[in-house]
Design a protein around this motif. Structure first.
Motif, PDB file in Angstrom:
ATOM      1  N   ALA A 192       0.832  -1.205   0.000  1.00  0.00           N
ATOM      2  CA  ALA A 192       0.000   0.000   0.000  1.00  0.00           C
ATOM      3  C   ALA A 192       0.864   1.251   0.000  1.00  0.00           C
ATOM      4  N   PHE A 193       1.900   1.276   0.809  1.00  0.00           N
ATOM      5  CA  PHE A 193       2.819   2.418   0.825  1.00  0.00           C
ATOM      6  C   PHE A 193       3.461   2.613  -0.545  1.00  0.00           C
ATOM      7  N   PHE A 194       3.838   1.543  -1.190  1.00  0.00           N
ATOM      8  CA  PHE A 194       4.444   1.620  -2.525  1.00  0.00           C
ATOM      9  C   PHE A 194       3.489   2.302  -3.499  1.00  0.00           C
ATOM     10  N   PHE A 195       2.211   1.935  -3.483  1.00  0.00           N
ATOM     11  CA  PHE A 195       1.253   2.548  -4.406  1.00  0.00           C
ATOM     12  C   PHE A 195       0.994   4.009  -4.062  1.00  0.00           C
ATOM     13  N   SER A 196       1.093   4.383  -2.798  1.00  0.00           N
ATOM     14  CA  SER A 196       0.844   5.782  -2.425  1.00  0.00           C
ATOM     15  C   SER A 196       1.847   6.727  -3.072  1.00  0.00           C
ATOM     16  N   LEU A 197       3.023   6.239  -3.391  1.00  0.00           N
ATOM     17  CA  LEU A 197       4.050   7.082  -4.011  1.00  0.00           C
ATOM     18  C   LEU A 197       3.678   7.481  -5.434  1.00  0.00           C
ATOM     19  N   PHE A 198       2.779   6.725  -6.065  1.00  0.00           N
ATOM     20  CA  PHE A 198       2.421   6.983  -7.457  1.00  0.00           C
ATOM     21  C   PHE A 198       1.149   7.834  -7.597  1.00  0.00           C
ATOM     22  N   LEU A 199       0.591   8.275  -6.488  1.00  0.00           N
ATOM     23  CA  LEU A 199      -0.571   9.163  -6.570  1.00  0.00           C
ATOM     24  C   LEU A 199      -0.166  10.514  -7.144  1.00  0.00           C
ATOM     25  N   PRO A 200      -0.936  11.078  -8.066  1.00  0.00           N
ATOM     26  CA  PRO A 200      -0.630  12.416  -8.570  1.00  0.00           C
ATOM     27  C   PRO A 200      -0.762  13.454  -7.454  1.00  0.00           C
ATOM     28  N   MET A 201       0.088  14.447  -7.497  1.00  0.00           N
ATOM     29  CA  MET A 201       0.023  15.518  -6.494  1.00  0.00           C
ATOM     30  C   MET A 201      -1.077  16.490  -6.877  1.00  0.00           C
ATOM     31  N   PRO A 202      -2.107  16.679  -6.060  1.00  0.00           N
ATOM     32  CA  PRO A 202      -3.195  17.602  -6.410  1.00  0.00           C
ATOM     33  C   PRO A 202      -2.697  19.041  -6.514  1.00  0.00           C
ATOM     34  N   LYS A 203      -3.354  19.802  -7.376  1.00  0.00           N
ATOM     35  CA  LYS A 203      -3.023  21.213  -7.533  1.00  0.00           C
ATOM     36  C   LYS A 203      -3.893  22.113  -6.677  1.00  0.00           C
ATOM     37  N   LYS A 204      -4.921  21.531  -6.071  1.00  0.00           N
ATOM     38  CA  LYS A 204      -5.837  22.324  -5.251  1.00  0.00           C
ATOM     39  C   LYS A 204      -6.262  21.494  -4.051  1.00  0.00           C
ATOM     40  N   SER A 205      -6.889  22.163  -3.094  1.00  0.00           N
ATOM     41  CA  SER A 205      -7.493  21.486  -1.954  1.00  0.00           C
ATOM     42  C   SER A 205      -8.795  22.213  -1.636  1.00  0.00           C
ATOM     43  N   MET A 206      -9.507  21.735  -0.648  1.00  0.00           N
ATOM     44  CA  MET A 206     -10.835  22.294  -0.380  1.00  0.00           C
ATOM     45  C   MET A 206     -10.774  23.703   0.193  1.00  0.00           C
ATOM     46  N   PHE A 207      -9.773  23.979   1.029  1.00  0.00           N
ATOM     47  CA  PHE A 207      -9.782  25.226   1.779  1.00  0.00           C
ATOM     48  C   PHE A 207      -8.580  26.113   1.466  1.00  0.00           C
TER      49      PHE A 207
END
Length: 483
Positions: free
Chosen positions: A183-198
């Protein structure tokens, strides 16, 4: 290289797949149904008193302390770093659990696992930053469904390995360590968001409005975990707030805005009472889940008999998911009868917990747990929808976070008084008497509330209905007629 690029219409697929893979392997933890037998067995050789009164309460305390800072940090750093942090925390938790010894190390395990629980908010909030609004519901359903499937599969696998292959609890934890590492290995491949809610919000078009009376629950949000399902009404509070000087610091300005949003949300009686039930019942539910294995071990010690914790957890999760799914096909007026449903099923929960306290049979105890967990998962699905139906994504995240925080405060007070060695330090069987009584009080509160709602609705109906014309008395009535 062009083949690796996704079109805008399919840009939600890649992060959804990676997030689902992370969710699956992070929940694929076959050691969890047998945690207490592992701690009390020869590997750790801890006593039931040490586990109950000194080790397990640390999770509640750390979760409470870390929740709000992690909630703010999650939005500020835009989710992915916190998901990666959760993956690291999973690995540290199981490394300590495998190779650590003694009460202090196990308390550290509970503290790190409290960080795992606090960072879970990033998993569900992430989808709102990388997925367009028209895909929110679909992706929410995928992410929640895959975690339920993983938890059920892990419980079944654990039971089969223990009962048929005679696999040790230590090796179940090794399997869990391998799964959370993936699971940690896959978390590294998540795209970095350009925005957040707040903190990194971007203006967007207002989402289409939902009908306030809409009661059909979407198919993708049927499980306990439609926790992150959001309604789509625009944030009226920001528009209606009188203009005032903004605080100099962005963080302070956001906190002020959050407070104003929460105040307006809870001003709705309907949302307030559903949130109240959510907080009260979630506190009790988490407390039961935290200590139910100790009760099972008291009824049927794992050293002396075969245990079926994995099978029970699998059936309870699957049964709860089916019950939650069935809610979508129940057509009732939740505005009128919602509190009555809360009262009835809270009574069922209270009865099942009291049964678990009084019975001497482990099978009756297992059955009570199945009823309890299924009832909670059914009602939490209804509560989630009733709260989310008239809220924007941002406000739903706030209300969900605040409800969870209040639940943790209640759970912490309960732990200090009932469980902690500095409190009453009650044995586990007596604890479940307290938990059953606690849900009985919840049932009483909402029973009185439902009676009040039904009586008010009856009075309104009588007032609004046209008066029936009275027959006129004849003006010239003869003496015989009068007599």
């Amino acid at each position: 290289m062009d083949c690796l690029r996704t079109s805008p219409s399919n840009s939600w697929i890649y992060p959804t797949v990676i997030l689902c893979l992370f969710g699956f392997f992070s929940m694929m933890r076959p050691s969890e149904p047998f945690l207490i037998p592992y701690l009390s067995g020869p590997s750790k050789n801890l006593t039931s008193t040490e586990i109950t009164n000194e080790i397990l309460p640390v999770w509640t305390y750390s979760y409470l302390v870390l929740l709000l800072p992690v909630f703010v940090l999650t939005d500020y750093v835009r989710y992915k770093p916190v998901i990666v942090l959760q993956g690291i925390s999973f690995i540290v938790t199981w490394l300590l659990l495998l190779f650590g010894q003694g009460v202090k190390i196990m308390q550290l395990v509970e503290f790190v696992y409290g960080l795992v629980s606090a960072t879970e908010v990033a998993y569900y909030a992430y989808i709102y930053s990388v997925v367009s609004p028209e895909h929110y519901q679909k992706v929410s359903g995928y992410c929640r469904s895959v975690t339920l499937v993983a938890y059920t599969a892990a419980s079944v696998l654990a039971q089969l390995l223990v009962s048929l292959a005679n696999v040790s609890y230590f090796h179940l934890n090794v399997t869990t360590l391998a799964s959370v590492s993936v699971a940690f290995f896959f978390s590294l491949f998540l795209p970095m968001p350009k925005k957040s809610m707040f903190f990194h919000a971007k203006p967007s078009k207002p989402a289409p409005q939902k009908t306030p009376g809409q009661n059909a629950i979407p198919e993708e949000a049927q499980s306990e975990a439609a926790h992150q399902e959001a309604g789509t009404l625009s944030r009226r509070g920001e528009e209606s707030q009188p203009s005032s000087p903004k605080p100099r610091h962005e963080a302070l300005r956001r906190c002020v805005q959050w407070f104003q949003d929460l105040r307006e949300c809870y001003s709705s009686k309907r949302l307030f009472y559903w949130s109240l039930w959510w907080a009260l019942s979630t506190a009790g539910f988490n407390q039961v889940l935290n200590y139910v294995q100790i009760l099972w071990d008291d009824k049927a010690p794992s050293q002396d008999s075969s245990i079926y914790n994995g099978a029970v957890e699998a059936i309870a999760t699957f049964g709860g998911a089916l019950a939650a799914f069935a809610v979508g096909y129940v057509k009732i007026n939740w505005d009128l009868l919602g509190e009555m449903a809360l009262a009835i099923f809270s009574t069922v929960s209270a009865g099942s917990l009291l049964l678990m306290h009084y019975t001497l049979s482990i099978w009756v105890c297992y059955t009570g747990y199945l009823v309890f967990k299924s009832s909670y998962m059914l009602l939490i699905t209804i509560a989630v929808f009733q709260i989310a139906v008239n809220l924007s994504v941002e406000r739903y995240a706030l209300v969900f976070g605040m409800n969870t925080f209040i639940a943790l405060v209640i759970q912490t007070v309960m732990t200090v008084i009932v469980v902690d060695q500095r409190g009453l330090n009650l044995p586990v069987t007596t604890q479940f008497l307290v938990y059953g009584s606690y849900f009985a009080v919840i049932a009483g509160i909402f029973l009185m509330r439902s009676i009040y709602i039904l009586y008010s609705a009856k009075c309104r109906k009588e007032v609004q209905s046209p008066a029936q014309p009275q027959p006129e008395e004849p003006r010239n009535m003869g003496m015989a007629t009068k007599l």
